[in-house]
Design a protein around this motif. Structure first.
Motif, PDB file in Angstrom:
ATOM      1  N   LEU A  80      -0.815 138.294-101.362  1.00  0.00           N
ATOM      2  CA  LEU A  80      -0.544 137.012-100.707  1.00  0.00           C
ATOM      3  C   LEU A  80      -0.703 135.868-101.693  1.00  0.00           C
ATOM      4  N   GLU A  81      -1.627 136.034-102.617  1.00  0.00           N
ATOM      5  CA  GLU A  81      -1.829 134.978-103.606  1.00  0.00           C
ATOM      6  C   GLU A  81      -0.769 135.025-104.699  1.00  0.00           C
ATOM      7  N   ARG A  82      -0.334 136.216-105.007  1.00  0.00           N
ATOM      8  CA  ARG A  82       0.609 136.348-106.119  1.00  0.00           C
ATOM      9  C   ARG A  82       2.046 136.053-105.724  1.00  0.00           C
ATOM     10  N   PHE A  83       2.368 136.253-104.459  1.00  0.00           N
ATOM     11  CA  PHE A  83       3.768 136.109-104.054  1.00  0.00           C
ATOM     12  C   PHE A  83       3.887 135.117-102.912  1.00  0.00           C
ATOM     13  N   ARG A  84       4.404 133.947-103.204  1.00  0.00           N
ATOM     14  CA  ARG A  84       4.592 132.977-102.130  1.00  0.00           C
ATOM     15  C   ARG A  84       5.556 133.542-101.092  1.00  0.00           C
TER      16      ARG A  84
ATOM     17  N   GLY C  54      -1.779 125.937 -98.859  1.00  0.00           N
ATOM     18  CA  GLY C  54      -1.983 127.389 -98.908  1.00  0.00           C
ATOM     19  C   GLY C  54      -0.753 128.087 -99.471  1.00  0.00           C
ATOM     20  N   TRP C  55       0.400 127.692 -98.988  1.00  0.00           N
ATOM     21  CA  TRP C  55       1.635 128.313 -99.501  1.00  0.00           C
ATOM     22  C   TRP C  55       1.852 127.930-100.956  1.00  0.00           C
ATOM     23  N   ARG C  57      -0.233 127.188-103.118  1.00  0.00           N
ATOM     24  CA  ARG C  57      -1.166 127.860-104.023  1.00  0.00           C
ATOM     25  C   ARG C  57      -0.667 129.233-104.446  1.00  0.00           C
ATOM     26  N   SER C  58       0.074 129.888-103.564  1.00  0.00           N
ATOM     27  CA  SER C  58       0.613 131.189-103.949  1.00  0.00           C
ATOM     28  C   SER C  58       1.692 130.982-104.997  1.00  0.00           C
ATOM     29  N   ALA C  59       1.718 131.887-105.944  1.00  0.00           N
ATOM     30  CA  ALA C  59       2.648 131.733-107.061  1.00  0.00           C
ATOM     31  C   ALA C  59       4.066 132.121-106.659  1.00  0.00           C
ATOM     32  N   VAL C  60       5.021 131.672-107.465  1.00  0.00           N
ATOM     33  CA  VAL C  60       6.400 132.135-107.307  1.00  0.00           C
ATOM     34  C   VAL C  60       6.761 132.903-108.576  1.00  0.00           C
ATOM     35  N   PRO C  61       6.410 134.180-108.599  1.00  0.00           N
ATOM     36  CA  PRO C  61       6.527 134.917-109.860  1.00  0.00           C
ATOM     37  C   PRO C  61       7.968 135.191-110.291  1.00  0.00           C
ATOM     38  N   LEU C 291      10.087 125.906 -98.685  1.00  0.00           N
ATOM     39  CA  LEU C 291       9.400 126.655 -99.728  1.00  0.00           C
ATOM     40  C   LEU C 291       9.961 128.054 -99.933  1.00  0.00           C
ATOM     41  N   PRO C 293      11.453 131.163-101.175  1.00  0.00           N
ATOM     42  CA  PRO C 293      12.003 131.497-102.504  1.00  0.00           C
ATOM     43  C   PRO C 293      13.388 132.148-102.449  1.00  0.00           C
ATOM     44  N   TRP C 310       1.412 134.695-113.550  1.00  0.00           N
ATOM     45  CA  TRP C 310       0.384 135.742-113.707  1.00  0.00           C
ATOM     46  C   TRP C 310       0.922 136.988-114.403  1.00  0.00           C
TER      47      TRP C 310
END
Ligand code: HEM
Ligand code: SF4
Ligand code: SF4
Lengths: 540, 189, 340
Positions: A80-84, C54-55, C57-61, C291, C293, C310
């Motif tokens: 959840l933290e790594r993938f928006r 919250g959203w 903060r999550s990454a968009v890898p 937001l 992706p 990351w």
């Protein structure tokens, strides 16, 4: 006529489904023909993935680690933290139902849990339970449920009934992509060793030998040499491909399925002929690699990490060989990975040059960072500039249609290039109905590692919408050949056609190109690459 | 014949009832999708079924040409043979027509001629059901055959043509262990 | 009985009674007129910020847009600029199409040809109702701004005029009194909400996927619109007093004017519940669209490198290890090797 026979007792006993319960109360039954066998622990071990163990989906006990719930919870949290995308897709679905009937598995099986929204809800319910205040307080009222063994089995069963085709995502008002959710779910399963063998073993093979079948370098070469003999017989010309050649212009990578499985093998022969032609006419120097001999990436059906581990070979090999840029063959998920992941994962590819076709001078602007060009883009450009000497009438015995493979369609947007190529190398081409092609294309039903043998019912039902559209053009225009740019398609669609639309063959686009291509110094061709007589040559 | 006339007159109602019954063999929400989605490409199951039933209905009245019957039955059974049905589930939908006729024409059954004709008609429906079962079995066989042969037809034959499958098929041919389904280790490890 | 919506219906009825009795019987105007609105607005703002953060903060890898049209590749192939945007500008257009026209939902609504005739599918109604619903909602919100501003800006007045453009003034003498012109938005809102609700219980697959949480906002909004209409056309509410209250709220000098009428408090309470509930529910979907992706990124991942914050090194099988294992066989097969 009151004593007229009542409906047979037997009939009324068997003809009804039990009254329908709420989906949360409907237990999962893992049905034969719909699931794939469990991963061989040896394969899991080879790639150092967690918790390799022997288990059977039909067993009561899946032999999980004691703290499996904890592992999954932690894994969930990290993702959840790594993938928006994941977090957002867990939060924002309004259950409007727009995606519900868009999945080929729902259409074919009629199983409500195959509606994309419900597939996602299976996991969302766990998310709500573990990570949202409303779920923690209101529980089931907020659509939350704890992750029990039953729930885990249901998740496993249904997330291995999704081919990650993304068809649902184009209809969703928020772009919720169930394929993305499936990828996450499968990552989670892998944390406790619950992969399927059809994915785990190809991954291990690919990791070790460079290709999914575990073909070692010498056999890889043997196979191509055999094609060379065949081609010599057909065309009278001996092609001489390069292997692992340092300093070549271009590195060519294609899925190993093309080298080892019919009818992809004919596409592979097509590549060989095309490169030979370009070498003779324009001096283009293309090399194959045995180390990076797999374009396909079953790692992407395992986890992002595994995807990256397998994909790394492409750039590594390009760097070692010192080529200018990379050309990619016809494959679906390979291109999803190349187009949307490779550069980010294993780039920047600053040791390569921005791709320019040495023959036409065309700059492939759209690939200037990743430095990898799709063969259909490359070929379309050659044809547009009149660089290929073609005789489309050699394909006149074929009436073609084109299947947009999911990944190049919805993960890339490649629609017109292959069509342009086909229409220039063959005279008879008909598209399938509009809501079954291009971005709305239906999956073959066997993608994302689900093209095993044991789940045949799943594959055939999932492929029904695709086959149904083929059947339509087959009956209407006499279509007898289905062209595609995906190796899984070439492996899976012949079976699908055999069951639903006998009389339709499957081909790669480059096979069609090679049939039409007139090589310098070739003898009179009497057969196509499959050894079947060319039109007008039937009697010779 | 009076019955034939009645059947033709009520054709639309009968087919609708028949179809509704068939569709009720699916979960409720799926059933509504099968009925409502009229686009044949978005809903192949519903549309194939409906078209098949219409054609079968006509054939039942005009006479049973085996080939024609097969060609109409086959697409429906081909689908049901794959779905989550027992063999009886998959084929018994043919018999639902009896019920549909009884319910629709209940008022007409005071006429002995109609009854006799109907009994006759019923045995035609029974024949149809048996033929459906034949097709079902063939489809199942086909599925098993596809399952067994896929590897052989694709990968194995490519290897064979390449002369990689000589007399010593196992050790020497890397990857070949993949060809022996269902479970396989990493080759040569 | 469908338990799923009963729970939500009961909840809304309970809320109604709470407000009604609270004001009418217990005389808690202060609570319902001042304290709850402040708390609700605070919860709304804090909640929305919290969720969006919250959203964010999550990454968009990875750059993973769903490509819904031809990519930009060769210069002579016409790309589909907005369904497969290549530039940030085109992404903006795509987002506008999504947000203002519900482009993706519209894709659902395809007319198709059946036996030579064009037929339409039921699905168009989801798009129509969703659009109607959201625009009506927007209009209602804008119109309500008149309660919070003094003087009322021209724009709001304009919206009001347009909204009540169809002055279906009902000409029977009894009703006409006090009907200044019917606001379309209110009626459309009610109708659309009713449609969305009916759709949820009538279409089996939508019913099957619905949760109790899907019905609650529908009932609540129905309640809001209903009490609003009630106030406007039937049970007379002292608008001036109401505005005094609302202006007091926004200027942080809250007062409780006399004689507003209990329906107003119920209406206000419903709105407060909606505000407070909003951030913690699926109503946050708007933030999601912006937001998402698969929608808000250009499809140019091969041309412009996307960076994963990351990205970590992974275990790979190197060429050296590969050659080490197969060297002999490679040499035998005539394949070049690095180390003889
Ligand atoms: C920006 C793009 C937006 C899109 C594409 C969108 C789309 C939708 C859709 C498809 C529904 C589903 C209707 C149903 O079947 O229930 C819905 C419901 C709803 N939306 Fe939006 N919406 C957007 C923005 C907003 C905004 C800004 C609000 C702010 C108030 C909002 C409030 C609601 C509400 C209250 C509902 C009804 C809730 C329900 O059905 O349970 N939406 N929206
Ligand atoms: S279309 Fe999107 S919002 Fe609607 S149910 Fe499907 S995933 Fe949810
Ligand atoms: S990604 Fe494809 S297979 Fe998966 S749920 Fe969506 S439509 Fe179905």
């Amino acid at each position: 006529m009151s004593d007229f026979p009542k409906p047979d007792q037997l009939l009324s006993d068997i003809d009804r489904k039990p009254p329908q319960m709420d989906w949360m109360d409907t237990p999962v039954t893992i049905r034969k023909g719909m699931y794939c066998y469990a991963a061989n622990p040896k394969s899991v071990e080879y790639t150092h993935l967690p918790f390799p163990h022997q288990w059977n989906p039909l067993d009561e006990d899946w032999k999980l680690p004691e703290n499996w719930q904890e592992i999954l919870h932690e894994g969930f949290k990290v993702r959840l933290e790594r993938f928006r995308s994941f977090k957002l897709f867990m939060d924002i679905c309004v259950r409007c139902g727009a995606c519900a009937d868009k999945c080929h598995f729902f259409i074919g099986t009629g199983d409500p849990k195959n509606m994309p929204v419900l597939r996602a809800e299976l996991l969302r319910s766990v998310y709500r339970n573990d990570f949202t205040a409303a779920g923690k307080i209101l529980g089931r009222l907020a659509g939350a449920r704890p992750l029990t063994m039953e729930v885990l089995k249901e998740l496993w069963y249904y997330f291995f009934q999704c081919t990650e085709c993304r068809r649902c995502s184009i209809f969703c008002p928020y772009g919720i992509d169930t394929a993305e959710i499936t990828m996450m779910a499968r990552e989670l399963f892998n944390l406790i060793g619950l992969n399927i063998d059809w994915i785990a073993t190809p991954v291990a093979n690919c990791y070790r030998t460079g290709n999914h079948l575990g073909i070692q370098p010498h056999a890889f070469k043997d196979m191509l040499e055999f094609f060379m003999d065949d081609l010599e017989e057909i065309t009278g010309v001996r092609v001489e491909p390069n292997f692992n050649k340092k300093g070549a212009d271009i590195l060519f990578i294609t899925p190993s399925g093309d080298v080892f499985a019919d009818p992809g093998t004919y596409t592979c022969m097509g590549y060989l002929l095309l490169f030979h032609y370009l070498k003779e006419e324009y001096g283009l120097d293309v090399t194959w690699s045995t180390y990076a001999s797999e374009g396909g990436n079953f790692g992407s059906f395992t986890s992002h990490e595994m995807m990256k581990r397998l994909n790394s070979k492409m750039y590594a090999e390009a760097k070692r060989l010192g080529v200018k840029w990379i050309l990619g063959g016809e494959c679906g998920h390979m291109w999803r990975v190349i187009n949307q992941y490779m550069d980010t994962m294993n780039g920047p590819a600053d040791f390569l040059e921005e791709p320019v076709s040495p023959i036409t001078g065309t700059k492939f602007e759209n690939a200037k960072s990743t430095k990898m060009v799709h063969l259909s883009e490359f070929t379309a450009d050659l044809i547009k500039h009149g660089k290929l000497n073609l005789d489309p009438s050699r394909n006149d015995n074929l009436i073609l249609t084109y299947h947009d493979s999911c990944n190049p369609a919805r993960g890339m947007g490649m629609f017109d290039e292959p069509r342009y190529v086909i229409q220039n190398v063959a005279n008879n081409f008909y598209d399938m109905p509009p809501n079954t092609i291009r971005e709305q294309t239906f999956c073959c039903g066997s993608g994302s590692g689900l093209n095993a043998g044991e789940n045949m019912e799943l594959r055939l039902t999932g492929g029904l919408p695709r086959a149904n559209a083929v059947k339509y053009v087959h009956e209407k225009y006499g279509v007898n050949m289905l062209a595609t740019i995906c190796a899984i398609d070439r492996a899976a669609l012949p079976t699908l056609m055999d069951y639903w639309v006998p009389g339709v063959g499957v081909t790669g686009v480059t096979e069609m190109v090679a049939n039409a291509l007139i090589l310098p110094g070739e003898g009179e061709r009497t057969t196509n690459l499959r050894g079947e007589p060319l039109p007008g040559m039937e009697d010779e | 014949m009076k019955l034939d006339k009645l059947l033709s007159q009520h054709k639309n109602v009968l087919i609708k009832r028949w179809f509704d019954e068939v569709v009720r063999t699916y979960p409720v929400d799926t059933a509504s999708f099968l009925k409502q989605q009229k686009d044949p490409f978005a809903n192949p199951v519903g549309n194939t079924t409906l078209k098949g039933l219409e054609a079968l209905f006509d054939v039942l009245i005009t006479g049973m040409d085996r080939e024609a019957v097969n060609s109409f039955l086959d697409p429906i059974i081909r689908i049901r043979a794959l779905q989550d049905f027992t063999p009886s589930h998959a084929t018994s939908f043919i018999l639902f027509l009896k019920q549909a006729i009884r319910e629709t024409l209940v008022k007409e059954f005071h006429d002995p001629d109609v009854i006799t004709a109907f009994m006759n008609f019923e045995s035609r429906i029974d024949d149809l059901c048996l033929m459906a079962f034949d097709i079902y079995v063939k489809c199942r066989e086909k599925i098993y055959q596809l399952q067994a042969n896929e590897m052989r037809n694709t990968t194995f034959s490519a290897f064979q043509r390449a002369g990689l499958v000589k007399d010593v098929p196992d050790e020497d041919v890397p990857g070949l262990r993949l060809l022996t389904p269902p479970k396989n280790g990493i080759c040569n490890v | 009985m469908n338990v799923k919506y009963m729970y939500s219906l009961l909840a809304v009825i309970a809320l109604f009674l709470l407000a009604y009795l609270g004001v009418e019987a217990a005389g808690l105007e202060l609570l319902f007129g001042i304290i709850i609105p402040y708390v609700a607005v605070a919860a709304f703002v804090a909640g929305v910020v919290y969720r969006v953060m919250g959203w964010a903060r999550s990454a968009v890898p990875f750059r993973i847009p769903s490509t819904c049209g031809q990519q930009k590749s060769l210069p002579w192939i016409k790309p589909n600029k907005f369904d497969n945007p290549f530039t940030p500008g085109a992404v903006v257009v795509r987002m506008i199409l999504e947000v203002c026209c519900f482009r993706s939902l519209f894709r659902n609504t395809r007319n198709f040809i059946q036996e030579g005739k064009i037929a339409y599918q039921l699905e168009i109604w989801l798009w129509v109702a969703a659009l109607a619903f959201h625009y009506a909602f927007l209009t209602v919100i804008v119109r309500h701004m008149r309660l919070f501003t003094e003087p009322v800006p021209a724009l709001i007045k304009l919206v009001e005029t347009v909204d009540s453009f169809f002055r279906f003034e009902i000409l029977t003498d009894t009703i006409r009194v006090g009907v200044p012109g019917l606001y379309m938005s209110g009626l459309v809102l009610l109708a659309a909400v009713a449609f969305l609700f009916i759709r949820r219980i009538v279409i089996p697959h939508v019913k099957y996927i619905s949760l109790p949480a899907d019905f609650f906002p529908l009932f609540l909004i129905f309640g809001i619109a209903f009490t609003g209409i009630l106030m406007r056309y039937f049970s007379k509410v002292n608008i001036r007093a109401a505005k005094e209250l609302t202006l007091g709220l926004v200027s942080f000098h809250p007062t409780i004017p006399q004689g507003i009428g209990v329906v107003f408090y119920v209406h206000l309470f419903f709105v407060c519940i909606l505000l407070a509930y909003f951030p913690f529910s699926k109503l946050m979907h708007m933030g999601g669209v912006f937001l998402s992706p698969t929608r808000n990124l250009p499809g140019n991942s091969r041309a412009v490198r996307h960076v994963n914050p990351w990205n970590y090194p992974v275990e790979v099988h190197t060429y050296e290890e590969y050659e080490e294992e197969f060297r002999e066989k490679m040499i035998e097969a005539g394949l070049p090797v690095e180390k003889e």
